[in-house]
Design a protein around this motif. Structure first.
Motif, PDB file in Angstrom:
ATOM      1  N   GLN A 194       0.833  -1.191   0.000  1.00 50.35           N
ATOM      2  CA  GLN A 194       0.000   0.000   0.000  1.00 50.35           C
ATOM      3  C   GLN A 194       0.874   1.250   0.000  1.00 50.35           C
ATOM      4  O   GLN A 194       1.963   1.265   0.592  1.00 50.35           O
ATOM      5  N   ILE A 195       0.398   2.295  -0.671  1.00 48.91           N
ATOM      6  CA  ILE A 195       1.095   3.578  -0.599  1.00 48.91           C
ATOM      7  C   ILE A 195       1.108   4.044   0.860  1.00 48.91           C
ATOM      8  O   ILE A 195       0.088   3.987   1.549  1.00 48.91           O
ATOM      9  N   GLY A 196       2.266   4.470   1.317  1.00 53.28           N
ATOM     10  CA  GLY A 196       2.441   4.860   2.715  1.00 53.28           C
ATOM     11  C   GLY A 196       3.015   3.767   3.586  1.00 53.28           C
ATOM     12  O   GLY A 196       3.407   4.020   4.737  1.00 53.28           O
ATOM     13  N   GLN A 197       3.091   2.545   3.045  1.00 56.74           N
ATOM     14  CA  GLN A 197       3.638   1.426   3.824  1.00 56.74           C
ATOM     15  C   GLN A 197       5.158   1.522   3.896  1.00 56.74           C
ATOM     16  O   GLN A 197       5.823   1.908   2.940  1.00 56.74           O
ATOM     17  N   ARG A 198       5.712   1.130   5.028  1.00 50.88           N
ATOM     18  CA  ARG A 198       7.168   1.148   5.203  1.00 50.88           C
ATOM     19  C   ARG A 198       7.767  -0.224   4.906  1.00 50.88           C
ATOM     20  O   ARG A 198       7.167  -1.253   5.211  1.00 50.88           O
ATOM     21  N   LEU A 199       8.959  -0.199   4.322  1.00 51.72           N
ATOM     22  CA  LEU A 199       9.713  -1.417   4.047  1.00 51.72           C
ATOM     23  C   LEU A 199      11.107  -1.271   4.634  1.00 51.72           C
ATOM     24  O   LEU A 199      11.673  -0.174   4.650  1.00 51.72           O
ATOM     25  N   HIS A 200      11.658  -2.380   5.094  1.00 53.00           N
ATOM     26  CA  HIS A 200      13.004  -2.401   5.670  1.00 53.00           C
ATOM     27  C   HIS A 200      13.945  -3.113   4.700  1.00 53.00           C
ATOM     28  O   HIS A 200      13.788  -4.322   4.461  1.00 53.00           O
ATOM     29  N   ILE A 201      14.881  -2.362   4.133  1.00 57.01           N
ATOM     30  CA  ILE A 201      15.893  -2.935   3.245  1.00 57.01           C
ATOM     31  C   ILE A 201      17.050  -3.369   4.131  1.00 57.01           C
ATOM     32  O   ILE A 201      17.780  -2.549   4.694  1.00 57.01           O
ATOM     33  N   MET A 202      17.218  -4.679   4.259  1.00 53.47           N
ATOM     34  CA  MET A 202      18.099  -5.231   5.284  1.00 53.47           C
ATOM     35  C   MET A 202      19.574  -5.166   4.884  1.00 53.47           C
ATOM     36  O   MET A 202      19.921  -5.028   3.725  1.00 53.47           O
ATOM     37  N   ASP A 203      20.409  -5.296   5.908  1.00 52.63           N
ATOM     38  CA  ASP A 203      21.861  -5.379   5.736  1.00 52.63           C
ATOM     39  C   ASP A 203      22.395  -4.205   4.911  1.00 52.63           C
ATOM     40  O   ASP A 203      23.048  -4.378   3.889  1.00 52.63           O
ATOM     41  N   SER A 204      22.123  -3.012   5.391  1.00 47.07           N
ATOM     42  CA  SER A 204      22.433  -1.796   4.632  1.00 47.07           C
ATOM     43  C   SER A 204      23.471  -0.911   5.327  1.00 47.07           C
ATOM     44  O   SER A 204      23.394   0.321   5.253  1.00 47.07           O
ATOM     45  N   ALA A 205      24.443  -1.519   5.982  1.00 45.05           N
ATOM     46  CA  ALA A 205      25.479  -0.717   6.642  1.00 45.05           C
ATOM     47  C   ALA A 205      26.747  -0.611   5.803  1.00 45.05           C
ATOM     48  O   ALA A 205      27.272   0.474   5.575  1.00 45.05           O
ATOM     49  N   GLY A 206      27.274  -1.746   5.340  1.00 44.15           N
ATOM     50  CA  GLY A 206      28.557  -1.767   4.654  1.00 44.15           C
ATOM     51  C   GLY A 206      28.511  -1.121   3.281  1.00 44.15           C
ATOM     52  O   GLY A 206      27.648  -1.439   2.462  1.00 44.15           O
ATOM     53  N   TYR A 207      29.432  -0.201   3.033  1.00 43.86           N
ATOM     54  CA  TYR A 207      29.560   0.470   1.741  1.00 43.86           C
ATOM     55  C   TYR A 207      28.265   1.164   1.334  1.00 43.86           C
ATOM     56  O   TYR A 207      27.952   1.268   0.149  1.00 43.86           O
ATOM     57  N   THR A 208      27.500   1.635   2.299  1.00 43.63           N
ATOM     58  CA  THR A 208      26.291   2.408   2.010  1.00 43.63           C
ATOM     59  C   THR A 208      26.473   3.840   2.484  1.00 43.63           C
ATOM     60  O   THR A 208      26.574   4.757   1.678  1.00 43.63           O
ATOM     61  N   MET A 209      26.548   4.036   3.801  1.00 51.11           N
ATOM     62  CA  MET A 209      26.663   5.386   4.330  1.00 51.11           C
ATOM     63  C   MET A 209      27.937   6.086   3.851  1.00 51.11           C
ATOM     64  O   MET A 209      27.955   7.314   3.676  1.00 51.11           O
ATOM     65  N   VAL A 210      28.991   5.335   3.599  1.00 46.55           N
ATOM     66  CA  VAL A 210      30.225   5.948   3.112  1.00 46.55           C
ATOM     67  C   VAL A 210      30.117   6.377   1.651  1.00 46.55           C
ATOM     68  O   VAL A 210      30.954   7.134   1.157  1.00 46.55           O
ATOM     69  N   LYS A 211      29.089   5.892   0.947  1.00 50.96           N
ATOM     70  CA  LYS A 211      28.930   6.216  -0.474  1.00 50.96           C
ATOM     71  C   LYS A 211      27.695   7.067  -0.762  1.00 50.96           C
ATOM     72  O   LYS A 211      27.331   7.263  -1.925  1.00 50.96           O
ATOM     73  N   LEU A 212      27.040   7.569   0.255  1.00 49.34           N
ATOM     74  CA  LEU A 212      25.851   8.393   0.036  1.00 49.34           C
ATOM     75  C   LEU A 212      26.176   9.597  -0.846  1.00 49.34           C
ATOM     76  O   LEU A 212      27.251  10.199  -0.740  1.00 49.34           O
ATOM     77  N   ASN A 213      25.255   9.942  -1.728  1.00 48.81           N
ATOM     78  CA  ASN A 213      25.460  11.112  -2.579  1.00 48.81           C
ATOM     79  C   ASN A 213      24.122  11.804  -2.817  1.00 48.81           C
ATOM     80  O   ASN A 213      23.065  11.304  -2.424  1.00 48.81           O
ATOM     81  N   TRP A 214      24.179  12.952  -3.481  1.00 46.10           N
ATOM     82  CA  TRP A 214      23.008  13.800  -3.628  1.00 46.10           C
ATOM     83  C   TRP A 214      22.365  13.672  -5.003  1.00 46.10           C
ATOM     84  O   TRP A 214      21.679  14.595  -5.459  1.00 46.10           O
ATOM     85  N   PHE A 215      22.523  12.565  -5.685  1.00 47.73           N
ATOM     86  CA  PHE A 215      21.938  12.375  -7.013  1.00 47.73           C
ATOM     87  C   PHE A 215      20.436  12.676  -7.002  1.00 47.73           C
ATOM     88  O   PHE A 215      19.701  12.204  -6.132  1.00 47.73           O
ATOM     89  N   ASN A 216      20.001  13.457  -7.989  1.00 51.88           N
ATOM     90  CA  ASN A 216      18.597  13.870  -8.136  1.00 51.88           C
ATOM     91  C   ASN A 216      18.125  14.811  -7.030  1.00 51.88           C
ATOM     92  O   ASN A 216      16.935  15.125  -6.960  1.00 51.88           O
ATOM     93  N   GLY A 217      19.018  15.237  -6.158  1.00 55.47           N
ATOM     94  CA  GLY A 217      18.587  16.081  -5.050  1.00 55.47           C
ATOM     95  C   GLY A 217      17.624  15.377  -4.120  1.00 55.47           C
ATOM     96  O   GLY A 217      16.754  16.005  -3.501  1.00 55.47           O
ATOM     97  N   LEU A 218      17.806  14.060  -3.988  1.00 58.32           N
ATOM     98  CA  LEU A 218      16.925  13.290  -3.115  1.00 58.32           C
ATOM     99  C   LEU A 218      17.247  13.563  -1.652  1.00 58.32           C
ATOM    100  O   LEU A 218      18.393  13.879  -1.297  1.00 58.32           O
ATOM    101  N   ARG A 219      16.248  13.386  -0.820  1.00 55.71           N
ATOM    102  CA  ARG A 219      16.460  13.549   0.622  1.00 55.71           C
ATOM    103  C   ARG A 219      17.446  12.507   1.120  1.00 55.71           C
ATOM    104  O   ARG A 219      17.290  11.311   0.870  1.00 55.71           O
TER     105      ARG A 219
END
Length: 376
Positions: free
Chosen positions: A317-342
């Motif tokens: 459903q629109i508004g439903q939350r999902l948990h994308i698991m195992d998202s620590a390694g090589y994620t936060m260190v590679k964050l970028n501002w593509f598309n001006g996304l939040r």
């Protein structure tokens, strides 16, 4: 309380992190190996207070990581780079404990800056490796990473303290790792016997379920005693695997043969390795064989930007939350501002149940990342 947090956000779980760290402690106790956290994988220093009691320091791939490790983690600070500038070397020589050069030419050019300040090391390339993809294979054809055995000048070992090998990527096979150790010993043993320390790099997934840590410990202890060296491992993923979810919200559902649930995040901006290595993410709420199939698509403009395909017992459903698991390694260190996304906020759920905010971002961070001054 989590439902009050605005998505997207990362949630690090302290209890899961400690479970990995206890395995790391066991490995240290039985083998004598020292462990230094690979900051290229995980640099979220707001949880270093959890990690520091278990590990011996940090290892880095660039000067800013060296500074971060020195300032926020302490212990031993290892500095390595594929290619140093002279400014890089001068910037970190006074704050690192070990400086590891990638080539004999860089070692010769800059050793005079480091001598008397830090222990000198050289990266060697054993020509053997364990990596699932060629892109991440340190021993791939024409590799620039480390000195190959047939290029080594033997006299170099008279004037360095240690060497670093990095030849694993997500190696969950202890027997395969032991085979690599044997190969290193056979190729480089006479040189290793002259040294004080040897780093075996990262990519050894000793916290993976079912991994035989005791067998790994015996192999490491035997190698250390055989060559009379202090061994180091540089774990990254092994420390933070399965500790962190990227929480997103379904913002739209579209149909084009397949049904796509669009979420308020993007692999290119927030989980880049999913895109680079074409390795689908896993969704906590998904059910294998569920009756309702979806593409979990991003809200970026890149046509192929999607997290995965997954099945669910009930329609999303629109508004439903999902948990994308195992998202620590090589994620936060590679964050970028593509598309001006939040940009996702970063939280840690402590063992006490408290949710601690580590960081959040807004438009001013996006704007400042692109320019600070206007040209008139």
């Amino acid at each position: 309380m989590h439902n009050e947090l605005k998505t997207p956000y990362f949630m690090i779980n302290e209890d899961k992190l400690i479970a990995n760290l206890e395995k790391a402690k066991h490995l240290k106790d039985i083998s004598g190996v020292k462990l230094v956290l690979a900051l290229k994988c995980f640099s979220t220093w707001g949880v270093f207070d959890i990690i520091k009691p278990y590990l011996d320091g940090t290892t880095s791939s660039g000067p800013f990581e060296v500074k971060l490790g020195h300032e926020t983690f302490g212990g031993e600070t290892h500095a390595y780079s594929v290619g140093y500038s002279e400014d890089d070397v001068r910037e970190v020589a006074d704050i690192c404990d070990k400086m590891i050069f990638n080539s004999q030419s860089q070692l010769a050019a800059y050793r005079h800056i480091v001598e008397g300040k830090a222990s000198l090391g050289l990266r060697l390339n054993p020509g053997v490796s364990y990596a699932g993809q060629d892109l991440a294979n340190p021993a791939r054809k024409y590799s620039r990473l480390g000195v190959q055995a047939d290029h080594i000048k033997p006299e170099v070992f008279e004037n360095i303290d240690g060497v670093m090998f990095h030849m694993n990527c997500e190696n969950k096979d202890v027997d395969a790792f032991v085979g690599l150790l044997d190969s290193i010993s056979e190729q480089f043993g006479e040189h290793l016997n002259k040294l004080d320390w040897v780093s075996l790099g990262g990519g050894v997934f000793f916290t993976w379920p079912g991994y035989n840590i005791d067998k790994l410990g015996v192999a490491l202890k035997g190698f250390s005693e055989k060559h009379g060296v202090q061994l180091y491992l540089e774990p990254g993923e092994a420390i933070i695997t399965k500790t962190t979810d990227l929480v997103v919200t379904v913002v739209d559902i579209v149909e084009n043969v397949k049904t796509t649930a669009i979420v308020d995040s993007a692999t290119e901006a927030h989980r880049l390795d999913t895109l680079i290595y074409d390795e689908p993410a896993s969704i906590l709420e998904a059910t294998e064989g569920g009756a309702h199939d979806y593409v979990i698509g991003s809200c970026s403009c890149l046509a192929g930007d999607q997290f995965c395909e997954a099945s669910f017992d009930t329609p999303l459903q629109i508004g439903q939350r999902l948990h994308i698991m195992d998202s620590a390694g090589y994620t936060m260190v590679k964050l970028n501002w593509f598309n001006g996304l939040r940009m996702p906020s970063v939280y840690c759920e402590r063992s006490s149940g408290e949710v601690q905010k580590l960081n959040e971002f807004d438009y001013s961070d996006f704007k400042r990342s692109l320019s600070q001054w206007s040209v008139k």
